[in-house]
Design a protein around this motif. Structure first.
Motif, PDB file in Angstrom:
ATOM      1  N   SER A  79     -48.825  -2.370 -17.294  1.00 52.60           N
ATOM      2  CA  SER A  79     -48.586  -2.979 -18.604  1.00 52.60           C
ATOM      3  C   SER A  79     -49.071  -4.419 -18.585  1.00 52.60           C
ATOM      4  CB  SER A  79     -47.098  -2.947 -18.953  1.00 52.60           C
ATOM      5  OG  SER A  79     -46.838  -3.711 -20.104  1.00 52.60           O
ATOM      6  N   LYS A  80     -49.888  -4.766 -19.547  1.00 51.91           N
ATOM      7  CA  LYS A  80     -50.399  -6.135 -19.634  1.00 51.91           C
ATOM      8  C   LYS A  80     -49.389  -7.086 -20.257  1.00 51.91           C
ATOM      9  CE  LYS A  80     -55.299  -4.888 -19.943  1.00 51.91           C
ATOM     10  NZ  LYS A  80     -56.538  -5.004 -20.737  1.00 51.91           N
ATOM     11  N   LEU A  81     -48.274  -6.548 -20.691  1.00 55.14           N
ATOM     12  CA  LEU A  81     -47.296  -7.348 -21.412  1.00 55.14           C
ATOM     13  C   LEU A  81     -46.820  -8.550 -20.598  1.00 55.14           C
ATOM     14  CD1 LEU A  81     -45.675  -7.508 -24.032  1.00 55.14           C
ATOM     15  CD2 LEU A  81     -43.869  -6.176 -22.924  1.00 55.14           C
TER      16      LEU A  81
ATOM     17  N   MET B 181     -48.193 -10.379 -18.059  1.00 53.70           N
ATOM     18  CA  MET B 181     -49.148 -11.468 -17.936  1.00 53.70           C
ATOM     19  C   MET B 181     -49.416 -12.127 -19.284  1.00 53.70           C
ATOM     20  SD  MET B 181     -49.933 -11.949 -14.746  1.00 53.70           S
ATOM     21  CE  MET B 181     -51.539 -12.728 -14.586  1.00 53.70           C
ATOM     22  N   GLU B 182     -49.422 -11.337 -20.342  1.00 53.10           N
ATOM     23  CA  GLU B 182     -49.670 -11.887 -21.677  1.00 53.10           C
ATOM     24  C   GLU B 182     -48.527 -12.786 -22.134  1.00 53.10           C
ATOM     25  OE1 GLU B 182     -50.422  -8.622 -24.264  1.00 53.10           O
ATOM     26  OE2 GLU B 182     -52.468  -8.275 -23.507  1.00 53.10           O
ATOM     27  N   LEU B 183     -47.332 -12.508 -21.647  1.00 52.08           N
ATOM     28  CA  LEU B 183     -46.170 -13.302 -22.040  1.00 52.08           C
ATOM     29  C   LEU B 183     -45.941 -14.509 -21.123  1.00 52.08           C
ATOM     30  CD1 LEU B 183     -43.580 -10.530 -22.970  1.00 52.08           C
ATOM     31  CD2 LEU B 183     -44.929 -11.962 -24.513  1.00 52.08           C
TER      32      LEU B 183
ATOM     33  N   GLU C  36     -49.608  -9.842 -11.190  1.00 54.15           N
ATOM     34  CA  GLU C  36     -50.607  -8.905 -11.723  1.00 54.15           C
ATOM     35  C   GLU C  36     -50.307  -7.481 -11.235  1.00 54.15           C
ATOM     36  OE1 GLU C  36     -54.108  -7.804 -13.824  1.00 54.15           O
ATOM     37  OE2 GLU C  36     -53.158  -9.782 -13.734  1.00 54.15           O
TER      38      GLU C  36
ATOM     39  N   LYS D 296     -47.614 -20.774 -15.924  1.00 52.46           N
ATOM     40  CA  LYS D 296     -48.957 -21.346 -16.002  1.00 52.46           C
ATOM     41  C   LYS D 296     -49.073 -22.653 -15.220  1.00 52.46           C
ATOM     42  CE  LYS D 296     -50.337 -19.216 -20.373  1.00 52.46           C
ATOM     43  NZ  LYS D 296     -50.699 -19.432 -21.800  1.00 52.46           N
TER      44      LYS D 296
END
Length: 284
Positions: free
Chosen positions: A207-209, A211-213, A201, A219
């Protein structure tokens, strides 16, 4: 002694799952319970997980078995409170805490000779928490550690009989051995998962990229980072000495990986993954 009444303090994931398992096999047993969350108690009553709500500890004196299913620090506090009460003769007190040395030390305050304390720890759970996540089969085929304060086979068998529906694999163990074992296979992995999520994080703060990817590998590795923060901070607080040592050893191995990367030592990196794969494959 025939078990007629069980008191459970704490109806989160573990406590409510035990209540469900007890009711499933022994619907005639009266289950009373306490919890700091009033909505949890309402849910338990409306879904017939328990029979009565206990608002005063004086009302647990009729319980044959007392199950403490709160975070470790609250279990210790409750043992102190129970030591002041005159409990039912022959009563059994047990807990589900993730560390055992601190809890067994607190249980030494229970001086009533007719009361037996049996430390317990079911090695099952979920990253989900709360009463709604509980289920009777949560513990199926999992190890359930028992750490008696004083060995009393009759009481151990009585507790095992009460929890027969859980379908666990019972395992008696010493408190210090237990804490070292769960430190390595449970507590340390939770620390690693949490720090990996936080580090990632922070790495992608602008850039949220990233974590979004995050996909399957990230996971699955960090699933347990979604666990209850209050519960896990309380657990770690009672196993600090062991965890500090285990963290130091883990950090040393990370340093060796860093050195191998710096030196371009492919053989060492290969051996890292080869050894890990062989060990991990044995768990499948």
């Amino acid at each position: 002694m025939e078990t007629k009444e069980v008191f459970i303090n704490g109806l989160g994931l573990i406590g409510s799952s035990l209540a469900r398992a007890i009711k499933k096999r022994n619907p005639e047993i009266i289950i009373t319970a306490a919890d700091t969350n009033k909505n949890t108690l309402k849910y338990a009553i409306s879904n017939k997980i328990i029979d009565k709500v206990v608002e005063n500890l004086e009302n647990i004196k009729t319980a044959d078995i007392i199950i403490l299913a709160t975070p470790v620090d609250q279990i210790i506090k409750m043992l102190h409170e129970l030591s002041k009460l005159q409990l039912k003769s022959g009563a059994i007190i047990t807990d589900v805490g993730s560390t055992k040395q601190a809890i067994l030390k607190a249980a030494e305050e229970l001086v009533q000779p007719s009361v037996t304390f049996i430390g317990g720890h079911p090695m099952a759970g979920s990253h989900e928490s709360g009463i709604a996540a509980g289920r009777a089969d949560l513990f199926a085929n999992a190890f359930y550690f028992l750490v008696p304060l004083k060995t009393k086979n009759k009481q151990i068998k009585e507790l095992q009989s009460l929890l027969q529906e859980t379908n666990v694999k019972w395992f008696e163990i010493e408190a210090d051995t237990h804490d070292k074992l769960v430190g390595q296979i449970s507590h340390l992995p939770h620390i690693i998962a949490a720090t990996l999520v936080n580090r990632t994080e922070n790495e992608f703060a602008d850039s949220k990229l990233g974590m979004e990817l995050a996909a399957g590998g990230f996971k699955s590795t960090t699933r347990i980072a979604s666990s209850d923060p209050a519960m896990w901070s309380a657990i770690l607080k009672t196993n600090t000495t062991i965890l500090i040592d285990q963290l130091a050893k883990y950090q040393q191995q990370l340093s060796e990986v860093q050195e191998a990367l710096s030196n371009g030592d492919q053989e060492q990196l290969y051996n890292l993954f080869f050894q890990a794969k062989n060990s991990r494959d044995k768990l499948n």
